[in-house]
Design an enzyme around this catalytic site. Sequence first.
Site, short mmCIF file in Angstrom:
data_model
loop_
_atom_site.label_atom_id
_atom_site.label_comp_id
_atom_site.label_asym_id
_atom_site.label_seq_id
_atom_site.Cartn_x
_atom_site.Cartn_y
_atom_site.Cartn_z
N GLU A 6 0.71 -1.22 0.03
CA GLU A 6 -0.04 0.02 -0.06
C GLU A 6 0.90 1.36 -0.03
O GLU A 6 2.06 1.41 0.11
CB GLU A 6 -0.97 -0.03 1.06
N TYR A 13 -3.27 6.45 -1.74
CA TYR A 13 -3.80 5.14 -1.79
C TYR A 13 -3.80 4.42 -3.15
O TYR A 13 -3.62 3.14 -3.22
CB TYR A 13 -5.16 5.07 -1.30
N GLU A 25 -2.10 -10.22 -5.62
CA GLU A 25 -2.00 -11.16 -6.76
C GLU A 25 -1.16 -10.66 -7.97
O GLU A 25 -0.17 -11.17 -8.60
CB GLU A 25 -3.45 -11.41 -7.16
N1 THU Z 1 -6.35 -6.63 -2.02
C1 THU Z 1 -5.46 -7.72 -2.44
O1 THU Z 1 -4.36 -7.75 -2.48
N2 THU Z 1 -5.98 -8.61 -3.48
C2 THU Z 1 -7.06 -8.65 -3.85
O2 THU Z 1 -7.69 -9.27 -4.73
C3 THU Z 1 -8.52 -7.54 -2.95
C4 THU Z 1 -7.70 -6.63 -2.14
C5 THU Z 1 -5.58 -5.65 -1.29
C6 THU Z 1 -5.65 -4.23 -1.78
C7 THU Z 1 -5.41 -3.25 -0.64
O3 THU Z 1 -4.17 -3.16 -0.32
C8 THU Z 1 -6.43 -4.23 0.46
O4 THU Z 1 -6.30 -5.59 -0.07
C9 THU Z 1 -7.72 -3.79 1.00
O5 THU Z 1 -8.60 -3.62 -0.38
#
Ligand code: THU
Length: 163
Positions: free
Chosen positions: A65, A69, A76
Site C-alpha cells: 500500500e 492510496y 496477486e
Molecule cells: N487486495 C489484494 O491484495 N488483493 C485483492 O484481490 C483484493 C484486495 C488488497 C488491496 C488493498 O491493499 C487491501 O487488500 C484492501 O483492499
Amino acid sequence: MAHKLELKIIVDVFTTASELPPDEQNLLTNAQAASRQAYAPYSGFLVGAALLLEDGTTHWGNNQENAAYPSGLCAERTALFGLRAQNKNKKIIKIAVTAHRNGTDGFVAALPCGACRQVMAEYENLQEAPIMVLMQADNGQVYRCDSVSALLPLQFSKENLGL
Ligand code: THU
C-alpha cells in the site's frame, strides 16, 4: 428477441484446507506466509498470493500500500508482475490467495478483485494453459476454480483488440 445467457462460475468448495491435496495445502501455506509480510498499514488487510510454477518452485507476492492510496498494488498482481519481470518462461500451474486482518491470527476470505482476475487472465491466455485458482473463503473454507477463464467469464482479451 433478446434471451438470457446464463454464465456460471463453478468452484470446488473444501470445508477445510486439510481436504486439499498436499501441493495445494503447501501453496496455501506459502500464501499465508506471504501475507504476513504484506505492507498494508492503511487497510490493515494483509493479502498473500503464492504461485506454483511448472518446475515445482513457488513465487510469492503480497499487497503493497501507499499513502497515496491508488498507488498501492494487490498481492496477486505483485506476485504475477514480479514473476513476469524476472522469468517469463515458466508456466504458472496454480495460484493461492489468502488474507488476514492486522493483529489477528485467523485467515479470512480473499477473493481476487476484478483487476487481478483480468491480469491473471492475461497470463493464462499467454501461456495457453489453465491456472488453477485457490481462494481462502469464509469460515476456514477454500474455494478452488479450475482456471482463470472459469473465474472471469466474458473476459476482455487481446482478441478484443483484433490481435
Ligand atoms: N487486495 C489484494 O491484495 N488483493 C485483492 O484481490 C483484493 C484486495 C488488497 C488491496 C488493498 O491493499 C487491501 O487488500 C484492501 O483492499
